[in-house]
Design an enzyme around this catalytic site. Structure first.
Site, PDB file in Angstrom:
ATOM      1  N   TRP A 357       0.831  -1.206   0.000  1.00 25.31           N
ATOM      2  CA  TRP A 357       0.000   0.000   0.000  1.00 25.31           C
ATOM      3  C   TRP A 357       0.864   1.254   0.000  1.00 25.31           C
ATOM      4  O   TRP A 357       0.383   2.348  -0.269  1.00 25.31           O
ATOM      5  CB  TRP A 357      -0.963   0.011   1.187  1.00 25.31           C
ATOM      6  CG  TRP A 357      -0.341   0.183   2.534  1.00 25.31           C
ATOM      7  CD1 TRP A 357       0.417  -0.712   3.219  1.00 25.31           C
ATOM      8  CD2 TRP A 357      -0.443   1.325   3.395  1.00 25.31           C
ATOM      9  NE1 TRP A 357       0.801  -0.199   4.440  1.00 25.31           N
ATOM     10  CE2 TRP A 357       0.283   1.056   4.574  1.00 25.31           C
ATOM     11  CE3 TRP A 357      -1.087   2.563   3.279  1.00 25.31           C
ATOM     12  CZ2 TRP A 357       0.395   1.957   5.626  1.00 25.31           C
ATOM     13  CZ3 TRP A 357      -0.980   3.473   4.339  1.00 25.31           C
ATOM     14  CH2 TRP A 357      -0.250   3.161   5.493  1.00 25.31           C
ATOM     15  N   GLU A 488       1.378  -1.527  13.194  1.00 30.27           N
ATOM     16  CA  GLU A 488       1.494  -2.987  13.220  1.00 30.27           C
ATOM     17  C   GLU A 488       1.947  -3.522  14.580  1.00 30.27           C
ATOM     18  O   GLU A 488       2.119  -4.726  14.740  1.00 30.27           O
ATOM     19  CB  GLU A 488       2.458  -3.440  12.118  1.00 30.27           C
ATOM     20  CG  GLU A 488       1.898  -3.189  10.728  1.00 30.27           C
ATOM     21  CD  GLU A 488       2.879  -3.493   9.616  1.00 30.27           C
ATOM     22  OE1 GLU A 488       2.441  -3.660   8.468  1.00 30.27           O
ATOM     23  OE2 GLU A 488       4.097  -3.548   9.902  1.00 30.27           O
ATOM     24  N   LYS A 600       4.049   2.015  16.252  1.00 26.71           N
ATOM     25  CA  LYS A 600       5.114   1.859  15.266  1.00 26.71           C
ATOM     26  C   LYS A 600       5.151   3.025  14.284  1.00 26.71           C
ATOM     27  O   LYS A 600       6.219   3.490  13.890  1.00 26.71           O
ATOM     28  CB  LYS A 600       4.912   0.542  14.500  1.00 26.71           C
ATOM     29  CG  LYS A 600       6.009   0.221  13.502  1.00 26.71           C
ATOM     30  CD  LYS A 600       5.707  -1.085  12.784  1.00 26.71           C
ATOM     31  CE  LYS A 600       6.814  -1.452  11.803  1.00 26.71           C
ATOM     32  NZ  LYS A 600       6.493  -2.652  11.013  1.00 26.71           N
ATOM     33  N   GLN A 601       3.993   3.492  13.852  1.00 24.69           N
ATOM     34  CA  GLN A 601       3.916   4.548  12.849  1.00 24.69           C
ATOM     35  C   GLN A 601       2.577   5.253  12.959  1.00 24.69           C
ATOM     36  O   GLN A 601       1.701   4.837  13.709  1.00 24.69           O
ATOM     37  CB  GLN A 601       4.073   3.965  11.452  1.00 24.69           C
ATOM     38  CG  GLN A 601       2.899   3.105  11.003  1.00 24.69           C
ATOM     39  CD  GLN A 601       3.146   2.419   9.681  1.00 24.69           C
ATOM     40  OE1 GLN A 601       3.820   1.408   9.623  1.00 24.69           O
ATOM     41  NE2 GLN A 601       2.597   2.975   8.607  1.00 24.69           N
TER      42      GLN A 601
END
Length: 768
Positions: A357, A488, A600-601
């Site tokens: 993606w 994630e 994580k992000q």
């Protein structure tokens, strides 16, 4: 963080040989031309730690999935970007001693990736175990004009030796992927051929039957004079070599020119591969290394005219953005709709597959606004042409009636990622593909793409979302259970806010696009017939969902909760972590990570980046201040989004910190993983951080807008865009903003909210 490479505006420079850095440097100094690429392995033998990597675009292997417990719906294979034949090999022997930098005493080692002109240059002096000293000067590049060609100029000068020097110029197809699930070698030999100054090898993949011919032609000079030679040809399974012995006197410069080609059945008939490869190397040898290097310089000069970002006053920032832009151009050129942008490009094997993606969320804007509309459309067509496979992926998981789940990882549209929590739960990728269509039309004005395939993709994705939501009697709203959001470090959660939001948005946007397309009755009737679209029944259900999607919130605040249960975690900040435990993904168990608050992000913030206009600045600020301190930025895709939002919010120090982190992620190896390959797709995020972050580029109601800021570390910066076929050049300094174009026609733009008419030869200057 490693600060290993010398700061330079146009080059990546490594001084001194550091064996412990070799695998990382192989990634950093990688070469590519959009059709093939390679890690910066040495031409001469090297027995030290190394990851050999030569790659041919579009050629892959379905390596059988290896998992502990099989689950229904698992892909049968994991698509591997194939390590192809090693064509750069030049084995050097002096008086029976092999040149090997792992065993030689190395001095005056210098390696430079010249990004302005597109070549790799390496020099060193090596003292072999037998006492012979050799000076080596090696240059190579992958042609940006002859996409199947690679060229090497390899110079050896004996410093204290007179006698024979042997050069074994070889092609080795007996290689394997480091990440092979079962240590299988993926290639089999078809045929091989050797001559006095040429040799070629055709190998094929054991599955899917891709054929690749790798050929070489050798030219030899001594002190600048062409030499005739008689080589000893060696052939064995998946290996060909031309061994040349040269009599040299101390101080003589012996140069081996190696002209090579990689020609695949993706582009040529299998029966013609040998002939085509020989034509390429013959052409290159006739033109010669110097002339083709000059062509290479000119080709890169043309690319830099549009792609370059100039930063004055901050060499580290300047080097970093050019490095990222250079690697993006080496990875994808946009002239072949069958190819896409892998997360590691041509720099390593990790992740496999051709596209994630990342392409739609991060890469599309870069190519769309630097290479133009046609290149961007090719990225969209890549997904459209794989729509049937996406529908099949949905069917495997029980979805019906043309519902499409695009794959997390793919080469041909079929899902080939084998981690359950990612493959079947990280479904927000569907939304990114829908968003890319919206983003493309917003920037290009090409609404006609909806009738060229865009609406079919949107319909299939919306059908998936309508089936993936379910009604909660308890909440009296539609919920989405068992997903993994962009973060994630959370798996199998309920009601990830970002996933719910982008799913609802997709369905709403699809309905809006349908209203536009209905005006063309011929298209609409054909569309209904092709897709079996049941107008009233499907749209009624969609509207019911859109109006009743559950969004988790922190009561009494502006905070959108990342997912149900996020507040149940022990609340800690990233700054409180022991630096020795970072990155946590390399020090903590997965169980511990999943139970932690750490992100994580960008997750909620990813949604606020995409849908900025849906939220007030106060809401965005509150969510940024809540989530960024809990984010460890261990995804390469994380810092750029945070930099853009921080710029919008006037948080200059944080915006600059996040920019440097995304721009120098690989150069300074923030996450200690550069040895595995570069983070190609996040490099597009670096460009976004400058253009949309500091440059404040937006599009509102079809009007291009800029609200630039400038980091205090910079004196000025300049960038270019192509917007609706108009090339725009923007300069920003502490004093103000200048915008100009050399294109014909007029364009309305906004600068700091004020309208201006942009025309050729009439630059706009606005004081800050």
């Amino acid at each position: 963080m490693k600060e290993h490479y010398k700061e330079d505006a146009w080059s990546i420079i490594e001084e001194g040989f550091h064996a412990e850095m070799q695998k990382s440097s192989e990634s950093i100094f990688s070469l590519g031309n959009g059709r093939m690429g390679q890690r910066a392995n040495f031409e001469e033998d090297y027995s030290g730690e190394s990851l050999l990597g030569n790659y041919v675009g579009g050629v892959y292997y379905p390596d059988k999935t290896r998992v502990g417990w099989w689950k229904n719906g698992y892909p049968e294979y994991f698509a591997k970007v194939l390590n192809a034949a090693n064509w750069i090999g030049i084995r050097v022997t002096a008086n029976g001693e092999l040149l090997d930098l792992a065993t030689a005493k190395v001095s005056e080692f210098r390696r430079e990736l010249n990004m302005k002109e597109g070549y790799l240059h390496r020099t060193f002096t090596a003292e072999l175990p037998n006492g012979i000293k050799l000076k080596v000067d090696a240059r190579r590049f992958l042609s940006m004009q002859v996409f199947e060609a690679g060229l090497i100029r390899y110079s050896v000068t004996p410093l204290n030796y007179s006698g024979e020097i042997e050069f074994g110029c070889y092609i080795d197809g007996d290689i394997k992927n480091e990440d092979s699930n079962y240590d299988e070698k993926f290639w089999a030999e078809v045929t091989r051929e050797t001559g006095n100054d040429t040799s070629a090898l055709i190998i094929r993949t054991k599955k899917l039957d891709f054929h690749v011919c790798t050929a070489q032609k050798i030219v030899l000079t001594k002190n600048g004079e062409n030499q005739t030679f008689t080589s000893i040809a060696t052939e064995k399974e998946k290996y060909v070599e031309n061994l040349i012995s040269v009599s040299a006197t101390e101080g003589d410069e012996i140069v081996v020119y190696k002209y090579a080609a990689n020609v695949s059945s993706l582009n040529h008939d299998k029966s013609e591969l040998m002939n085509q490869a020989m034509q390429v190397v013959s052409r290159c040898s006739v033109d010669g290394f110097d002339e083709m290097l000059e062509d290479q310089k000119n080709a890169w000069a043309e690319r830099w005219k549009m792609n370059d970002i100039v930063i004055e006053g901050d060499v580290a920032a300047q080097q970093a953005i050019r490095f990222n832009i250079f690697q993006l151009n080496q990875t994808y050129t946009g002239d072949d709709a069958r190819l896409n942008i892998g997360p590691k490009g041509f720099t390593g094997e990790k992740y496999g597959g051709s596209t994630y993606w990342d392409t739609e969320a991060y890469c599309l804007p870069f190519y769309m606004l630097t290479a133009g509309q046609d290149v961007a459309k090719n990225l969209l067509l890549y997904r459209y042409r794989q729509l049937n496979k996406a529908i099949e992926n949905g069917e495997k998981l029980g979805f019906k009636a043309g519902a499409a789940l695009y794959p997390m990882v793919t080469m041909n549209g079929e899902e080939c990622h084998n981690e359950w929590e990612i493959t079947f739960e990280e479904i927000h990728r569907n939304g990114a593909i829908a968003y890319a269509i919206y983003n493309y039309i917003k920037h290009t004005g090409d609404s006609g793409y909806l009738m060229e395939g865009g609406l079919e993709v949107l319909l299939a994705i919306s059908r998936f979302w309508s089936q993936r939501f379910n009604w909660s009697d308890h909440k009296k709203q539609y919920v989405m259970l068992g997903v993994t959001g962009p973060n994630e470090y959370e798996n199998n959660v309920n009601n990830n806010w970002y996933t719910n939001y982008i799913a609802r948005w997709t369905m709403q946007y699809t309905m809006e696009c349908m209203e536009y397309c209905r005006e063309d009755s011929g298209f609409w009737n054909e569309f209904i017939q092709k897709t079996s679209f049941v107008n009233d029944q499907e749209l009624t259900q969609w509207r019911k969902i859109v109006d009743n999607v559950y969004e988790p919130r922190l009561e009494g605040s502006n905070i959108y909760l990342q997912q149900d249960g996020y507040l149940d975690k022990e609340d800690r900040l990233a700054e409180d972590l022991d630096p020795q435990e970072r990155p946590i993904n390399q020090h903590w168990s997965w169980d511990r990570i999943l139970r932690s608050v750490f992100i994580k992000q960008a997750d909620v913030l990813q949604g606020m980046y995409f849908f900025e206009d849906d939220f007030s600045e106060e809401v965005i600020r509150d969510n940024f201040n809540y989530y960024e301190p809990r984010t460890v930025h261990e995804s390469s895709l994380s810092p750029c989004v945070h930099s853009v939002i921080a710029s919008k919010l006037g948080m200059e120090e944080k915006a600059y910190e996040m920019y440097l982190r995304t721009a120098r992620l690989d150069l300074d190896d923030y996450n200690h993983e550069a040895d595995e390959g570069l983070h190609i797709t996040s490099m597009a995020g670096t460009w976004i951080a400058v253009i949309e972050g500091f440059g404040g580029k937006r599009v509102h109601d079809g009007i291009l807008s800029f609200d630039p800021v400038i980091p205090p570390q910079w004196d000025s910066y300049r960038f270019n865009l192509v917007y609706r076929n108009v090339i725009i050049r923007v300069g920003v300094s502490a004093n103000g903003v200048s915008v100009k174009t050399e294109s014909d026609g007029e364009l309305e733009i906004l600068i700091y909210g004020k309208s201006h008419r942009l025309t050729a030869n009439n630059p706009i200057n606005v004081e800050r």
